[in-house]
Enzyme design. Structure first.
Site, PDB file in Angstrom:
ATOM      1  N   CYS A  55       0.797  -1.238   0.000  1.00 16.84           N
ATOM      2  CA  CYS A  55       0.000   0.000   0.000  1.00 16.84           C
ATOM      3  C   CYS A  55       0.828   1.286   0.000  1.00 16.84           C
ATOM      4  O   CYS A  55       0.385   2.300  -0.523  1.00 16.84           O
ATOM      5  CB  CYS A  55      -1.023   0.008   1.134  1.00 16.84           C
ATOM      6  SG  CYS A  55      -0.305   0.027   2.781  1.00 16.84           S
ATOM      7  N   CYS A  97      -3.514  -2.615  -0.916  1.00 20.84           N
ATOM      8  CA  CYS A  97      -2.439  -3.497  -0.435  1.00 20.84           C
ATOM      9  C   CYS A  97      -2.062  -4.582  -1.434  1.00 20.84           C
ATOM     10  O   CYS A  97      -1.227  -5.436  -1.140  1.00 20.84           O
ATOM     11  CB  CYS A  97      -2.830  -4.107   0.910  1.00 20.84           C
ATOM     12  SG  CYS A  97      -3.153  -2.850   2.171  1.00 20.84           S
ATOM     13  N   LYS A 105      -5.746  -8.880  11.441  1.00 19.02           N
ATOM     14  CA  LYS A 105      -5.649  -7.439  11.211  1.00 19.02           C
ATOM     15  C   LYS A 105      -7.016  -6.937  10.764  1.00 19.02           C
ATOM     16  O   LYS A 105      -7.559  -7.380   9.753  1.00 19.02           O
ATOM     17  CB  LYS A 105      -4.599  -7.140  10.149  1.00 19.02           C
ATOM     18  CG  LYS A 105      -4.513  -5.656   9.805  1.00 19.02           C
ATOM     19  CD  LYS A 105      -3.356  -5.352   8.899  1.00 19.02           C
ATOM     20  CE  LYS A 105      -3.361  -3.881   8.496  1.00 19.02           C
ATOM     21  NZ  LYS A 105      -2.237  -3.538   7.631  1.00 19.02           N
ATOM     22  N   ARG A 125      -1.616   6.309   8.007  1.00 14.30           N
ATOM     23  CA  ARG A 125      -1.791   6.486   6.555  1.00 14.30           C
ATOM     24  C   ARG A 125      -1.306   7.855   6.106  1.00 14.30           C
ATOM     25  O   ARG A 125      -0.842   8.009   4.980  1.00 14.30           O
ATOM     26  CB  ARG A 125      -3.251   6.248   6.184  1.00 14.30           C
ATOM     27  CG  ARG A 125      -3.593   4.775   6.357  1.00 14.30           C
ATOM     28  CD  ARG A 125      -4.956   4.415   5.836  1.00 14.30           C
ATOM     29  NE  ARG A 125      -5.268   3.033   6.202  1.00 14.30           N
ATOM     30  CZ  ARG A 125      -6.484   2.526   6.211  1.00 14.30           C
ATOM     31  NH1 ARG A 125      -7.509   3.278   5.870  1.00 14.30           N
ATOM     32  NH2 ARG A 125      -6.675   1.272   6.555  1.00 14.30           N
ATOM     33  N   ARG A 166     -10.506  -0.791   2.859  1.00 11.73           N
ATOM     34  CA  ARG A 166      -9.800  -2.074   2.928  1.00 11.73           C
ATOM     35  C   ARG A 166     -10.682  -3.209   3.456  1.00 11.73           C
ATOM     36  O   ARG A 166     -10.183  -4.258   3.849  1.00 11.73           O
ATOM     37  CB  ARG A 166      -8.565  -1.940   3.823  1.00 11.73           C
ATOM     38  CG  ARG A 166      -7.574  -0.860   3.414  1.00 11.73           C
ATOM     39  CD  ARG A 166      -6.157  -1.259   3.792  1.00 11.73           C
ATOM     40  NE  ARG A 166      -5.226  -0.145   3.868  1.00 11.73           N
ATOM     41  CZ  ARG A 166      -4.750   0.518   2.826  1.00 11.73           C
ATOM     42  NH1 ARG A 166      -5.144   0.206   1.609  1.00 11.73           N
ATOM     43  NH2 ARG A 166      -3.888   1.510   3.000  1.00 11.73           N
ATOM     44  N   GLU A 177      -8.023 -17.194  11.057  1.00 13.03           N
ATOM     45  CA  GLU A 177      -6.884 -16.541  10.390  1.00 13.03           C
ATOM     46  C   GLU A 177      -5.563 -17.015  11.003  1.00 13.03           C
ATOM     47  O   GLU A 177      -4.604 -17.322  10.283  1.00 13.03           O
ATOM     48  CB  GLU A 177      -6.978 -15.013  10.507  1.00 13.03           C
ATOM     49  CG  GLU A 177      -7.977 -14.347   9.566  1.00 13.03           C
ATOM     50  CD  GLU A 177      -7.466 -14.270   8.131  1.00 13.03           C
ATOM     51  OE1 GLU A 177      -6.365 -14.785   7.843  1.00 13.03           O
ATOM     52  OE2 GLU A 177      -8.168 -13.697   7.279  1.00 13.03           O
ATOM     53  N   LYS A 207      -4.130  -6.843  15.569  1.00 21.81           N
ATOM     54  CA  LYS A 207      -3.976  -5.413  15.299  1.00 21.81           C
ATOM     55  C   LYS A 207      -5.315  -4.800  14.915  1.00 21.81           C
ATOM     56  O   LYS A 207      -5.994  -5.387  14.076  1.00 21.81           O
ATOM     57  CB  LYS A 207      -2.999  -5.252  14.145  1.00 21.81           C
ATOM     58  CG  LYS A 207      -2.767  -3.840  13.689  1.00 21.81           C
ATOM     59  CD  LYS A 207      -1.956  -3.831  12.435  1.00 21.81           C
ATOM     60  CE  LYS A 207      -1.925  -2.406  11.905  1.00 21.81           C
ATOM     61  NZ  LYS A 207      -1.322  -2.308  10.617  1.00 21.81           N
ATOM     62  N   SER A 209      -1.307   3.523  15.365  1.00 22.20           N
ATOM     63  CA  SER A 209      -1.135   4.972  15.319  1.00 22.20           C
ATOM     64  C   SER A 209      -2.296   5.738  15.936  1.00 22.20           C
ATOM     65  O   SER A 209      -2.099   6.758  16.591  1.00 22.20           O
ATOM     66  CB  SER A 209      -0.914   5.417  13.872  1.00 22.20           C
ATOM     67  OG  SER A 209      -2.036   5.081  13.064  1.00 22.20           O
ATOM     68  N   TYR A 231       4.442   2.834  19.259  1.00 25.18           N
ATOM     69  CA  TYR A 231       5.103   4.110  18.991  1.00 25.18           C
ATOM     70  C   TYR A 231       5.712   4.699  20.262  1.00 25.18           C
ATOM     71  O   TYR A 231       6.412   5.702  20.195  1.00 25.18           O
ATOM     72  CB  TYR A 231       4.111   5.085  18.335  1.00 25.18           C
ATOM     73  CG  TYR A 231       3.646   4.546  16.996  1.00 25.18           C
ATOM     74  CD1 TYR A 231       4.433   4.702  15.860  1.00 25.18           C
ATOM     75  CD2 TYR A 231       2.457   3.821  16.878  1.00 25.18           C
ATOM     76  CE1 TYR A 231       4.057   4.158  14.651  1.00 25.18           C
ATOM     77  CE2 TYR A 231       2.060   3.275  15.670  1.00 25.18           C
ATOM     78  CZ  TYR A 231       2.868   3.447  14.560  1.00 25.18           C
ATOM     79  OH  TYR A 231       2.499   2.895  13.359  1.00 25.18           O
TER      80      TYR A 231
HETATM   81  C1  PBG Z   1       0.149  -1.505   5.817  1.00 19.76           C
HETATM   82  C2  PBG Z   1       0.007  -1.193   7.269  1.00 19.76           C
HETATM   83  C3  PBG Z   1      -0.885  -0.334   7.917  1.00 19.76           C
HETATM   84  C4  PBG Z   1      -0.515  -0.323   9.249  1.00 19.76           C
HETATM   85  C5  PBG Z   1       0.559  -1.192   9.389  1.00 19.76           C
HETATM   86  N1  PBG Z   1       0.857  -1.732   8.162  1.00 19.76           N
HETATM   87  C6  PBG Z   1      -1.963   0.526   7.373  1.00 19.76           C
HETATM   88  C7  PBG Z   1      -3.188  -0.061   6.803  1.00 19.76           C
HETATM   89  O1  PBG Z   1      -3.399  -1.273   6.790  1.00 19.76           O
HETATM   90  O2  PBG Z   1      -3.963   0.738   6.284  1.00 19.76           O
HETATM   91  C8  PBG Z   1      -1.165   0.505  10.335  1.00 19.76           C
HETATM   92  C9  PBG Z   1      -0.267   0.861  11.461  1.00 19.76           C
HETATM   93  C10 PBG Z   1      -0.768   1.932  12.371  1.00 19.76           C
HETATM   94  O3  PBG Z   1      -1.871   2.494  12.207  1.00 19.76           O
HETATM   95  O4  PBG Z   1      -0.021   2.251  13.295  1.00 19.76           O
HETATM   96  N2  PBG Z   1      -0.894  -2.229   5.269  1.00 19.76           N
END
Ligand code: PBG
Length: 313
Positions: free
Chosen positions: A113, A121, A186, A196, A208, A224, A239, A265, A304
């Site tokens: 992505c 992705c 995820k 993003r 997504r 999964e 996640k 994040s 983070y």
């Molecule tokens: C890539 C990815 C993402 C994150 C980690 N790897 C973004 C998404 O799936 O849109 C998110 C990490 C975060 O928000 O800290 N696909």
């Protein structure tokens, strides 16, 4: 069972030393992974310092034992070429870090992505992400990361069959010792917003939900994980973390492998924003969040706050 007044639970809460003695969960820097963003140009982020973009030359170890690398390429295209080319941004970062910090554990996010012009992705066919056509590109990306010095690869794309495709490709290339840390459960989450922006990876159309999981489901998360393990995953990940503590717990109880959780994040951003307003104390809120994620059953936490934690602990 004795009750009050013979039993007083406050006795063991009286002093810091007593509380520490009976604490059931401990934070250890050795379990933490710090995400790092690397790009051709530096872009400091004052509100969310951990989400700043670094140049290859500006990369530091952050005082943590492990980092998870994300790349923002010079150019994007429909196939995400920047993800697997030999002189891609992450590949350059890996070579530089490997030389500068021989002990630092180098993990890489494997996804397209950040590298596709459309921000999805995987590759598109007829306006949809083509699962099977994406697998080969993810495998190529993984091999090029390992060639450049990655210690482990972390596929985050959520294509079906990607762990198996990556495992086969790594084994064929002679990298049968390289572990796969799979983003197994995820979710299609609203909490990836700041990422993003930092990684410039928002989809240019749609969302997504056609590949990432529905937040409503936990049984599906176990499926999964089961599939990823059968395909050769060494570590499974949940996640985001805080809104999904029940999923972390369920995964922990079901599987005998290391479980990671990604404190994403948006979770970091919410605390930073509230702290900036004086509504809560960042350090206390961060330590409480990370303790809760470990208590739920995570062995490894991607956060983070890893760099701050190195100073706080
Ligand atoms: C890539 C990815 C993402 C994150 C980690 N790897 C973004 C998404 O799936 O849109 C998110 C990490 C975060 O928000 O800290 N696909």
């Amino acid at each position: 069972m004795s009750t009050f007044p013979a039993t007083r639970l406050r006795r063991l809460r009286r002093t810091g030393a007593l509380r520490e003695l009976v604490a059931e969960t401990h934070l250890d820097l050795a379990d933490m992974v710090m995400p790092l963003f690397v790009s051709p140009e530096a872009l400091p982020n004052e509100a969310l310092p951990a989400m700043s973009r670094h140049t290859v030359d500006g990369l530091a170890s952050a005082g943590v034992p492990a980092v998870l690398l994300f790349g923002i390429p010079e150019a994007k295209d429909d196939e995400g070429t920047g993800a697997w080319i030999d002189d891609g941004i992450v590949q350059q970062a890996l070579r530089a870090l490997r030389e500068r910090f021989p002990e630092l554990l180098l993990l890489t996010d494997v996804c397209l992505c950040e590298y596709t012009a459309h921000g999805h992705c995987g590759v598109l066919h007829g306006g949809e992400v083509d699962n099977d056509a994406t697998l080969d590109l993810l495998a190529r990306t993984s091999i090029s990361h390992v060639e450049a010095g990655a210690d482990a690869v972390c596929p985050s794309d959520m294509m079906d069959g990607r762990v198996g495709a990556i495992r086969h490709a790594l084994d064929d290339a002679g990298y049968e010792q390289t572990p796969i840390v799979a983003y197994s459960a995820k979710y299609a989450s609203a909490f990836y917003g700041p990422f993003r922006e930092a990684a410039d990876s928002a989809p240019s159309f749609g969302d997504r939900r056609g590949y990432q999981m529905n937040p409503a489901n936990v049984r599906e998360a176990l499926r999964e994980c089961e599939l990823d393990l059968a395909e050769g995953a060494d570590v499974i990940m949940v996640k985001p973390a805080l809104p999904y503590l029940d999923v972390i717990r369920a995964v922990r109880e079901r599987f005998q492998v290391p479980v990671a959780a990604y404190n994403v994040s948006g979770e970091y951003g919410m605390v930073r924003a509230a702290a900036a307003r004086g509504w809560l104390d960042e350090r206390q809120a961060a330590l409480e969040s990370l303790t809760a994620i470990k208590r739920a059953g995570a062995d490894i936490v991607v956060t983070y706050w890893a760099k701050d934690l190195a100073a706080w602990l």
